[in-house]
Design a protein around this motif. Structure first.
Motif, mmCIF file in Angstrom:
data_model
loop_
_atom_site.group_PDB
_atom_site.id
_atom_site.type_symbol
_atom_site.label_atom_id
_atom_site.label_comp_id
_atom_site.label_asym_id
_atom_site.label_seq_id
_atom_site.Cartn_x
_atom_site.Cartn_y
_atom_site.Cartn_z
ATOM 1 N N SER A 1 0.825 -1.204 0.000
ATOM 2 C CA SER A 1 0.000 0.000 0.000
ATOM 3 C C SER A 1 0.860 1.255 0.000
ATOM 4 O O SER A 1 1.963 1.286 0.566
ATOM 5 C CB SER A 1 -0.929 0.016 1.218
ATOM 6 O OG SER A 1 -0.200 0.084 2.423
ATOM 7 N N MET A 2 0.330 2.296 -0.652
ATOM 8 C CA MET A 2 0.943 3.618 -0.663
ATOM 9 C C MET A 2 -0.136 4.623 -0.302
ATOM 10 O O MET A 2 -1.300 4.463 -0.696
ATOM 11 C CB MET A 2 1.518 3.938 -2.053
ATOM 12 C CG MET A 2 2.625 3.019 -2.498
ATOM 13 S SD MET A 2 3.213 3.410 -4.165
ATOM 14 C CE MET A 2 3.865 5.059 -3.905
ATOM 15 N N GLY A 3 0.236 5.640 0.486
ATOM 16 C CA GLY A 3 -0.782 6.586 0.894
ATOM 17 C C GLY A 3 -0.226 7.930 1.300
ATOM 18 O O GLY A 3 0.991 8.118 1.426
ATOM 19 N N ASN B 1 3.232 7.537 3.200
ATOM 20 C CA ASN B 1 3.248 6.238 3.879
ATOM 21 C C ASN B 1 3.393 5.109 2.864
ATOM 22 O O ASN B 1 2.805 5.159 1.773
ATOM 23 C CB ASN B 1 1.940 6.048 4.669
ATOM 24 C CG ASN B 1 1.942 4.779 5.493
ATOM 25 O OD1 ASN B 1 2.668 4.672 6.470
ATOM 26 N ND2 ASN B 1 1.130 3.808 5.108
ATOM 27 N N THR C 1 -4.025 8.603 7.722
ATOM 28 C CA THR C 1 -3.580 8.365 6.356
ATOM 29 C C THR C 1 -4.653 7.652 5.547
ATOM 30 O O THR C 1 -5.447 6.876 6.090
ATOM 31 C CB THR C 1 -2.288 7.525 6.320
ATOM 32 O OG1 THR C 1 -2.499 6.297 7.038
ATOM 33 C CG2 THR C 1 -1.122 8.265 6.947
ATOM 34 N N ASN D 1 -4.769 5.186 2.195
ATOM 35 C CA ASN D 1 -3.861 4.366 1.402
ATOM 36 C C ASN D 1 -4.612 3.593 0.326
ATOM 37 O O ASN D 1 -5.759 3.169 0.535
ATOM 38 C CB ASN D 1 -3.135 3.351 2.305
ATOM 39 C CG ASN D 1 -2.395 4.017 3.439
ATOM 40 O OD1 ASN D 1 -1.278 4.476 3.283
ATOM 41 N ND2 ASN D 1 -3.027 4.082 4.601
#
Length: 257
Positions: free
Chosen positions: A71-73, A95, A250, A252
């Motif tokens: 995951s990217m966030g 993140n 966050t 994500n």
């Protein structure tokens, strides 16, 4: 003589009644002994039920479960306490997380997050002799655990959101770039901490992609927590230390396989 005949008749009658019952009792005892013997079947049904249930759970997990995710966030990080009084937050927070699922409800993850903050001083403090601008970068690396709540008996909306609680161990690395009149210098330090919180995961495509929302409370023992560098001088603004908790939120995008 007649009495002897009557006694014999009574004994034969009693024996005829008792003998079948005694035989049944013996058979029952033999059966019980067989069950108690090593290799008997007293637990066979129980063991078979456990094995079948475990096989069913494994098959269901391999069919419907997730194994790994990436995951990217982006999000927001802020502070309370004295550190919060001094820091101006500069979003976004970035993140990145890699996660392994051990079953439907347990997942382990590693990753990092990065946030920036700023301190603007208009007057000198105990550690800084003139007005200054301090640029602060905070990189935190973490190892965490998530427990996904069983929502099978709850409403559809709750089940759809995949709620979880999480805890993680973190190491924070902080870098300061201090710019005063005619001078620039850098300082860096770190500290360990923990974070507690929870989140929701909304599926875009089941087992493949999700949108994750996570909120955390962080406590960290940074090396500058007891600094008097920003303490008041000559009645000016300042704080006696940099204590405080951090909070992060966050959003994500999650890929699963």
């Amino acid at each position: 003589m007649h009495i002897s005949k009557y006694m014999a008749f009574i004994l034969v009658f009693i024996f005829a009644i008792v003998s079948p019952q005694f035989t049944k009792a013996q058979d029952g005892m033999i059966g019980a002994d067989d069950d108690l013997n090593i290799g008997g079947d007293i637990f066979s049904d129980f063991n078979e039920d456990l094995q079948e249930q475990q096989i069913y759970e494994d098959e269901r997990y391999y069919k419907y479960g997730r194994f790994f995710s990436f995951s990217m966030g982006i999000g927001y990080t802020t502070w309370d306490g004295n550190r919060g009084k001094m820091y101006e937050d500069l979003p976004p927070t970035f993140n990145l997380t890699v996660q392994y699922f051990s079953d439907f409800q347990s997942a382990w993850n590693i990753g990092f997050a990065y946030s920036k903050h700023n301190i603007s001083l208009t007057k000198p403090t105990q550690g800084i002799s003139s007005a200054a601008s301090i640029d602060i970068s905070m990189l935190r690396m973490y190892f965490g655990y998530r427990y996904y709540i069983d929502t099978s008996n709850l409403g559809t909306a709750i089940t759809y959101s995949n709620p979880y609680i999480t805890a993680r161990f973190e190491y924070w690395y902080e870098q300061e770039k201090i710019e005063t009149v005619g001078e620039k210098k850098e300082d860096s330090f770190g500290g360990a901490g923990v974070a507690l919180g929870g989140g929701l995961e909304f599926p875009i495509k089941i087992k493949e992609s999700y949108v994750n929302i996570e909120g955390l409370l962080h406590t960290v023992a940074l090396q500058d927590v007891r600094t008097i560098k920003y303490a008041s001088k000559d009645g000016g603004p300042g704080v006696p230390d940099l204590s405080g908790f951090a909070y992060s939120l966050t959003v994500n995008y999650v890929w699963n396989w």
